[in-house]
Design a protein around this motif. Structure first.
Motif, PDB file in Angstrom:
ATOM      1  N   ARG A   1       0.567   4.170   0.875  1.00 43.52           N
ATOM      2  CA  ARG A   1       0.601   2.503   0.569  1.00 43.52           C
ATOM      3  C   ARG A   1       1.666   2.096   0.759  1.00 43.52           C
ATOM      4  O   ARG A   1       1.770   0.997   1.598  1.00 43.52           O
ATOM      5  CB  ARG A   1       0.788   2.397  -1.126  1.00 43.52           C
ATOM      6  CG  ARG A   1       0.646   1.224  -1.636  1.00 43.52           C
ATOM      7  CD  ARG A   1       0.349   1.054  -3.089  1.00 43.52           C
ATOM      8  NE  ARG A   1       0.625  -0.332  -3.671  1.00 43.52           N
ATOM      9  CZ  ARG A   1       1.634  -0.682  -4.189  1.00 43.52           C
ATOM     10  NH1 ARG A   1       2.594   0.009  -4.445  1.00 43.52           N
ATOM     11  NH2 ARG A   1       1.551  -1.819  -4.775  1.00 43.52           N
ATOM     12  N   ASP A   2       3.199   2.877   0.765  1.00 43.32           N
ATOM     13  CA  ASP A   2       4.227   2.315   1.251  1.00 43.32           C
ATOM     14  C   ASP A   2       4.288   2.105   2.681  1.00 43.32           C
ATOM     15  O   ASP A   2       4.839   1.398   3.392  1.00 43.32           O
ATOM     16  CB  ASP A   2       5.530   3.046   0.648  1.00 43.32           C
ATOM     17  CG  ASP A   2       6.975   2.605   1.018  1.00 43.32           C
ATOM     18  OD1 ASP A   2       7.065   1.528   0.392  1.00 43.32           O
ATOM     19  OD2 ASP A   2       7.598   3.254   1.680  1.00 43.32           O
TER      20      ASP A   2
ATOM     21  N   ARG B   1       8.537  -3.895  -0.799  1.00 47.78           N
ATOM     22  CA  ARG B   1       7.341  -3.461  -0.183  1.00 47.78           C
ATOM     23  C   ARG B   1       6.208  -3.069  -1.074  1.00 47.78           C
ATOM     24  O   ARG B   1       5.282  -3.325  -1.008  1.00 47.78           O
ATOM     25  CB  ARG B   1       7.700  -1.954   0.559  1.00 47.78           C
ATOM     26  CG  ARG B   1       8.078  -2.106   2.147  1.00 47.78           C
ATOM     27  CD  ARG B   1       7.844  -0.876   2.756  1.00 47.78           C
ATOM     28  NE  ARG B   1       8.578   0.248   2.368  1.00 47.78           N
ATOM     29  CZ  ARG B   1       9.890   0.691   2.466  1.00 47.78           C
ATOM     30  NH1 ARG B   1      10.577  -0.145   3.603  1.00 47.78           N
ATOM     31  NH2 ARG B   1      10.332   1.517   1.948  1.00 47.78           N
ATOM     32  N   ASP B   2       6.660  -2.717  -2.395  1.00 54.95           N
ATOM     33  CA  ASP B   2       5.827  -2.384  -3.408  1.00 54.95           C
ATOM     34  C   ASP B   2       5.189  -3.709  -4.068  1.00 54.95           C
ATOM     35  O   ASP B   2       3.982  -3.930  -4.037  1.00 54.95           O
ATOM     36  CB  ASP B   2       6.468  -1.721  -4.634  1.00 54.95           C
ATOM     37  CG  ASP B   2       5.567  -1.825  -5.679  1.00 54.95           C
ATOM     38  OD1 ASP B   2       4.410  -1.156  -5.907  1.00 54.95           O
ATOM     39  OD2 ASP B   2       6.036  -2.417  -6.752  1.00 54.95           O
TER      40      ASP B   2
ATOM     41  N   GLU C   1      -5.303  -1.107   4.901  1.00 52.09           N
ATOM     42  CA  GLU C   1      -5.274  -0.865   3.579  1.00 52.09           C
ATOM     43  C   GLU C   1      -6.707  -0.927   2.923  1.00 52.09           C
ATOM     44  O   GLU C   1      -7.103  -0.116   1.936  1.00 52.09           O
ATOM     45  CB  GLU C   1      -4.399  -2.023   3.029  1.00 52.09           C
ATOM     46  CG  GLU C   1      -5.004  -3.612   2.890  1.00 52.09           C
ATOM     47  CD  GLU C   1      -4.444  -4.269   4.116  1.00 52.09           C
ATOM     48  OE1 GLU C   1      -4.402  -3.465   5.017  1.00 52.09           O
ATOM     49  OE2 GLU C   1      -4.269  -5.243   4.063  1.00 52.09           O
TER      50      GLU C   1
ATOM     51  N   ILE D   1       1.699   1.882   4.999  1.00 55.21           N
ATOM     52  CA  ILE D   1       0.933   0.915   5.220  1.00 55.21           C
ATOM     53  C   ILE D   1       1.695  -0.553   5.127  1.00 55.21           C
ATOM     54  O   ILE D   1       1.714  -1.318   5.788  1.00 55.21           O
ATOM     55  CB  ILE D   1      -0.527   0.783   4.600  1.00 55.21           C
ATOM     56  CG1 ILE D   1      -1.156   1.812   5.101  1.00 55.21           C
ATOM     57  CG2 ILE D   1      -1.148  -0.692   4.824  1.00 55.21           C
ATOM     58  CD1 ILE D   1      -2.671   2.173   4.339  1.00 55.21           C
TER      59      ILE D   1
ATOM     60  N   ALA E   1       2.693  -5.171  -1.298  1.00 58.68           N
ATOM     61  CA  ALA E   1       1.465  -4.547  -1.333  1.00 58.68           C
ATOM     62  C   ALA E   1       0.653  -5.019  -2.397  1.00 58.68           C
ATOM     63  O   ALA E   1      -0.504  -5.296  -2.431  1.00 58.68           O
ATOM     64  CB  ALA E   1       1.513  -2.940  -1.545  1.00 58.68           C
TER      65      ALA E   1
ATOM     66  N   SER F   1      -3.082  -7.147  -2.504  1.00 63.52           N
ATOM     67  CA  SER F   1      -4.144  -6.630  -3.028  1.00 63.52           C
ATOM     68  C   SER F   1      -4.270  -5.031  -2.558  1.00 63.52           C
ATOM     69  O   SER F   1      -5.544  -4.746  -2.472  1.00 63.52           O
ATOM     70  CB  SER F   1      -5.439  -7.298  -2.867  1.00 63.52           C
ATOM     71  OG  SER F   1      -5.163  -8.560  -3.216  1.00 63.52           O
ATOM     72  N   PHE F   2      -3.285  -4.453  -2.425  1.00 65.41           N
ATOM     73  CA  PHE F   2      -3.702  -3.141  -2.287  1.00 65.41           C
ATOM     74  C   PHE F   2      -2.459  -2.147  -2.901  1.00 65.41           C
ATOM     75  O   PHE F   2      -1.401  -2.570  -3.580  1.00 65.41           O
ATOM     76  CB  PHE F   2      -3.887  -2.418  -0.723  1.00 65.41           C
ATOM     77  CG  PHE F   2      -2.391  -2.613   0.067  1.00 65.41           C
ATOM     78  CD1 PHE F   2      -2.333  -4.023   0.729  1.00 65.41           C
ATOM     79  CD2 PHE F   2      -1.761  -1.486   0.329  1.00 65.41           C
ATOM     80  CE1 PHE F   2      -0.859  -4.217   1.554  1.00 65.41           C
ATOM     81  CE2 PHE F   2      -0.613  -1.720   1.133  1.00 65.41           C
ATOM     82  CZ  PHE F   2      -0.180  -3.052   1.803  1.00 65.41           C
TER      83      PHE F   2
ATOM     84  N   MET G   1      -8.281   2.391   1.039  1.00 67.18           N
ATOM     85  CA  MET G   1      -8.950   2.339  -0.422  1.00 67.18           C
ATOM     86  C   MET G   1     -10.428   2.677  -0.593  1.00 67.18           C
ATOM     87  O   MET G   1     -10.835   3.352  -1.214  1.00 67.18           O
ATOM     88  CB  MET G   1      -8.618   0.984  -1.005  1.00 67.18           C
ATOM     89  CG  MET G   1      -7.232   0.518  -1.402  1.00 67.18           C
ATOM     90  SD  MET G   1      -7.064  -0.866  -2.270  1.00 67.18           S
ATOM     91  CE  MET G   1      -7.268  -2.106  -1.365  1.00 67.18           C
TER      92      MET G   1
ATOM     93  N   GLY H   1      -8.473  -2.271  -6.001  1.00 66.32           N
ATOM     94  CA  GLY H   1      -7.211  -3.091  -6.442  1.00 66.32           C
ATOM     95  C   GLY H   1      -5.991  -2.365  -5.994  1.00 66.32           C
ATOM     96  O   GLY H   1      -5.174  -3.292  -5.672  1.00 66.32           O
ATOM     97  N   ARG H   2      -5.936  -1.249  -6.138  1.00 64.22           N
ATOM     98  CA  ARG H   2      -4.610  -0.655  -5.955  1.00 64.22           C
ATOM     99  C   ARG H   2      -4.936   0.906  -4.974  1.00 64.22           C
ATOM    100  O   ARG H   2      -5.561   1.509  -5.561  1.00 64.22           O
ATOM    101  CB  ARG H   2      -3.743  -0.300  -6.947  1.00 64.22           C
ATOM    102  CG  ARG H   2      -2.270   0.275  -6.634  1.00 64.22           C
ATOM    103  CD  ARG H   2      -1.592   0.218  -8.007  1.00 64.22           C
ATOM    104  NE  ARG H   2      -0.415   0.863  -7.635  1.00 64.22           N
ATOM    105  CZ  ARG H   2       0.857   0.438  -7.773  1.00 64.22           C
ATOM    106  NH1 ARG H   2       1.030  -0.972  -8.066  1.00 64.22           N
ATOM    107  NH2 ARG H   2       1.966   1.067  -7.609  1.00 64.22           N
ATOM    108  N   LEU H   3      -4.238   1.138  -3.754  1.00 61.77           N
ATOM    109  CA  LEU H   3      -4.166   2.326  -3.255  1.00 61.77           C
ATOM    110  C   LEU H   3      -3.615   3.521  -3.978  1.00 61.77           C
ATOM    111  O   LEU H   3      -2.407   3.326  -4.623  1.00 61.77           O
ATOM    112  CB  LEU H   3      -3.641   1.979  -1.963  1.00 61.77           C
ATOM    113  CG  LEU H   3      -3.548   3.303  -0.976  1.00 61.77           C
ATOM    114  CD1 LEU H   3      -4.941   3.780  -0.734  1.00 61.77           C
ATOM    115  CD2 LEU H   3      -2.972   2.996   0.471  1.00 61.77           C
TER     116      LEU H   3
END
Lengths: 385, 410
Positions: free
Chosen positions: B293-294, A376-377, B274, B296, A380, A384-385, B278, B285-287
């Motif tokens: 985040r997980d 999942r990581d 997502e 989503i 993501a 791009s999140f 953000m 770039g990263r939540l």
């Protein structure tokens, strides 16, 4: 893109289904465990699998294979998963041969792959070094010496490492004190001096090994991918792992379906309070939810296998669908195996009954090549999140 | 005709006949539902509907004899591929197409087909569904709206509830009780009548989301010709269930909404959870919230696997015939996904998703709030999630029915 199997793929799936049902019952695994079999798989069944051509399904015909594609290998793995067949199909063919296909030169492929197809050479892929799958953590070093390399490092969770004739070891090349950022693969003979192979008996009755490499000498000709640039080597290794993940997910799909079928059968025969327990809504809804999740897994696995055979796929598109699939299938494998034990009640806890084998295999397969959280990581990040 | 020749023909026809504005993303208030009193917001919609209806392509696989396109399944796939290639909007969206038409083609008489199918194809009549009643929700078969024979007619009395767009519909397909003696399933008939018939009245129901897509519908001595009954007296339950499968297939499409555009001119930040998450945290770039985040990622993975499942089910049902029991699975999963999507959007937007009306909120934020509330109905309408799980357990998994078991024991 269609998700339907073509006629040839369907034929292969049916023949695999029949073969597994007739020749490789789950009792085989129990027998291997109870007799502490040294190899960890049934030689006779493996020989038959080789004769059926399963070892060459996804290998190009110029290297002795049948160029039938990963969808073919996937449907076979799904069928072997039903009866939890322990065989070198995953370690030697899905992982070892794929690593050689993606990293080896034509000469190396001609030398090694036909032997794998014939079942005369067993491979194992040695990547992980930590108890948690971390493909970016490779500390095994290959120091350049005259005529070859000197390997030092530790490897763990090497599937079938104890029976492999050759180990495909992932390392970073050290050239005069400068550590390469890229990855190189080395084909190490099991008898190489300095290689210590320690067999580890796993909870799923299959076998892994921990490797210790101390100044193991490897000839230049046994380094794979010496001409591959650092960036490219990382993404190629990711592709090899992704193929492994999708193949393992196919096997997991077969196993979860079998565990579910076993449970469903039990719900239809066990009586309590004067009725079949399968008539209770508390169990029906959980069974229906599991059925839905398994159907989603089937679609994910099918989509991922088709993406592997899709000539227009990219490393990115494969990575996304591989992580999507391994994450989903790992979660559902956990759900289904837990529910299978619970819905069986007391009998599900007994060693005599088969359901325990499914929960044990599920946990190993969930972890192998990355669990749901890992994927999942990664998914993501890839999105791009 | 060869498929490739057909594709060429379709492509050039669409090039000439699909108005430019019909190739822009669909907008909620420009959806064409058709009907006697339908007002086209965009004049191009009218032209597009007429042209598509002339070809029968609003209902591509229905027989030409009744105004349909008469296409084979393979040809209809080509048509839908070519339509999506140019991002063409649906020319017509209606319960006639997605629910009633398929069962009329299966179960109605020739005269009934001839009377109703062409008007569905052309969008001339807008249909509504008379199923649920105040006392009959999940236990639909207990419905009590009574139809009594009176000469050549039926006299209908009773009331329906949750009738979608009843106040805008021209005709209703309705389940009525024609027998009170035998088992409840065996006394139901499926009947069609005009909403303008004397004795029919409707009253919109305001929902927690503030909107009123549903009505209460009342029948007070409504006189309906007996010939409007479909599939024979007391045979309505089989038709009703068949139609529900089509309805569930339609509703399961909500689960595919992850990538649906709601805004015409520019893609909205809400399209992807997502991106919204953000944006409202000022992340790039990263939540920054690892738990969200997980969650989503989990949601998106399930959405992708669900979309692949819808595709696989469609391909498999084309090999066989029509929707199967998996429609219950898809309906259930799709609804739950849509609900999850809105819960995640609420988390993504923080207090910006908690407004009700007026200033201080962007309209797209207020839409999220309202749609979040509306999404709660997804797992109630068309059969609750619990009913779907019952259907899967019994019809797909073959698990025994406790009611039957208790009966046989007593």
């Amino acid at each position: 893109m269609s998700l339907a199997l073509n006629e040839d793929q369907e034929l292969l799936q049916n023949s695999a289904k029949n073969f597994v049902a007739q020749n490789a019952p789950l009792g085989l695994l129990r027998q291997l465990r109870d007799t502490s079999n040294e190899r960890g798989f049934d030689e006779k069944v493996w020989t038959q699998m080789v004769e059926l051509g399963w070892t060459g399904i996804a290998i190009e015909d110029s290297f002795g294979g049948f160029d039938f594609g990963y969808v073919g290998l996937g449907v076979v793995l799904e069928e072997t998963g039903r009866n939890l067949v322990s065989s070198p199909l995953i370690p030697s063919v899905l992982l070892g041969a794929t690593a050689i296909s993606y990293f080896g030169s034509d000469v190396q492929k001609k030398r090694l792959l036909p032997e794998v197809v014939k079942g005369q050479l067993l491979l194992a892929l040695a990547g992980d070094e930590l108890p948690i799958h971390s493909p970016n953590h490779i500390q095994t070093s290959a120091t350049k010496v005259v005529g070859g390399y000197r390997l030092n490092g530790n490897k763990t969770f090497v599937l079938d490492g104890h029976v492999a004739d050759k180990l495909v070891v992932v390392a970073k090349v050290d050239n005069g004190g400068v550590r390469s950022q890229g990855l190189s693969l080395f084909v190490v003979d099991k008898k190489a001096p300095g290689l210590d192979v320690q067999r580890t008996s796993m909870v799923d009755c299959r076998n892994c090994a921990n490797l210790t490499l101390t100044d193991v000498h490897v000839e230049e000709e046994n380094r794979l991918g010496s001409d591959i640039a650092a960036n490219d080597s990382t993404s190629r290794f990711a592709r090899v792992l992704d193929i492994g993940r999708i193949g393992v997910a196919s096997e997991m799909l077969g196993s979860m379906q079998a565990a579910f079928d076993l449970t469903l059968e039990y719900l239809k025969q066990r009586e309590q309070f004067g009725v079949l327990i399968g008539s209770f809504q508390g169990l029906q809804h959980r069974a229906a939810a599991m059925y839905s999740e398994i159907e989603l897994c089937r679609s994910a696995v099918r989509g991922a296998l088709f993406e592997l055979d899709n000539p227009e796929s990219s490393n990115d598109s494969v990575a996304r669908i591989a992580s999507m699939t391994k994450a989903k299938v790992s979660d559902v494998a956990k759900l289904v195996s837990n529910e299978a034990v619970q819905m069986h009640g007391g009998i599900g806890m007994t060693d005599e009954y088969d359901v325990g084998f499914y929960i044990k295999r599920a946990r190993v397969a969930q972890q192998f090549l990355g669990d749901a959280a890992f994927h999942r990581d990664r998914y993501a990040t890839l999105n791009s999140f | 005709m060869q498929l490739s020749a057909f594709r060429t023909e379709v492509r050039s026809w669409l090039e000439t006949n699909c108005p430019k504005s019909m190739r822009l993303p669909a907008v909620q208030d420009e959806v064409v539902w058709g009907g006697r009193n339908f007002q086209f917001k965009n004049p191009d919609s009218k032209i597009w509907l007429e042209r598509m209806a002339d070809k029968g392509w609003t209902c591509p696989t229905w027989p030409e004899e009744f105004g349909g396109g008469g296409l084979s399944k393979e040809e209809s796939i080509v048509l839908s591929q070519e339509l999506s290639r140019i991002n063409a909007r649906p020319a017509l969206t209606s319960f006639g197409i997605s629910m009633l038409g398929p069962v009329l083609l299966e179960s109605a008489s020739y005269e009934q087909k001839l009377e109703h199918i062409p008007k569905i194809v052309r969008g001339e009549i807008r249909w509504c569904q008379g199923y649920s009643e105040p006392g009959s929700g999940s236990d639909l078969a207990s419905l009590a709206t009574r139809a009594l024979v009176d000469g050549d007619d039926y006299l209908i009395n009773g009331s329906k509830v949750w009738t979608s767009y009843a106040d805008k519909a021209d005709w209703i397909f309705c389940l009525v009780r024609t027998d009170v003696e035998g088992p409840k399933h065996a006394g139901i008939s499926f009947i069609l009548f005009d909403m303008e018939t004397s004795g029919v009245s409707t009253k919109p129901i305001q929902l927690i989301s503030g909107s009123s897509p549903f009505c209460e519908t009342f029948f007070d001595d409504v006189r309906v010709p007996a010939k409007n009954l479909v599939g024979g007296v007391n045979n309505g339950w089989a038709i009703a269930k068949r139609l529900l499968q089509h309805e569930r297939t339609m509703i399961s499409g909500f689960g595919l909404a992850d990538s649906l555009n709601s805004d015409p001119d520019h893609a909205s930040i809400m399209d992807k959870v997502e991106d919204a998450a953000m944006h409202y945290r000022g992340d790039s770039g990263r939540l920054s919230d690892p738990v969200l985040r997980d969650e989503i990622a989990q949601f998106k993975i399930d959405s992708e696997a669900f979309a692949l499942t819808s595709q696989r089910s469609l391909e498999e049902s084309k090999k066989g015939q029509g929707p199967t029991a998996t429609s219950s699975m898809l309906k259930n999963y799709g609804c739950e996904l849509n609900k999850r999507r809105y819960e995640l959007l609420l988390q993504a937007l923080g207090s910006c998703a908690l407004g009700w009306e007026g200033s201080g909120f962007k309209s797209e934020e207020l839409t999220v709030t309202r749609e979040w509330l509306r999404s709660k109905a997804n797992s109630i309408e068309g059969g609750t999630s619990e009913v779907q799980l019952n259907v899967i357990a019994k019809r797909v998994l073959g698990l025994p029915d406790i009611l039957n078991m208790r009966k046989s024991r007593d």
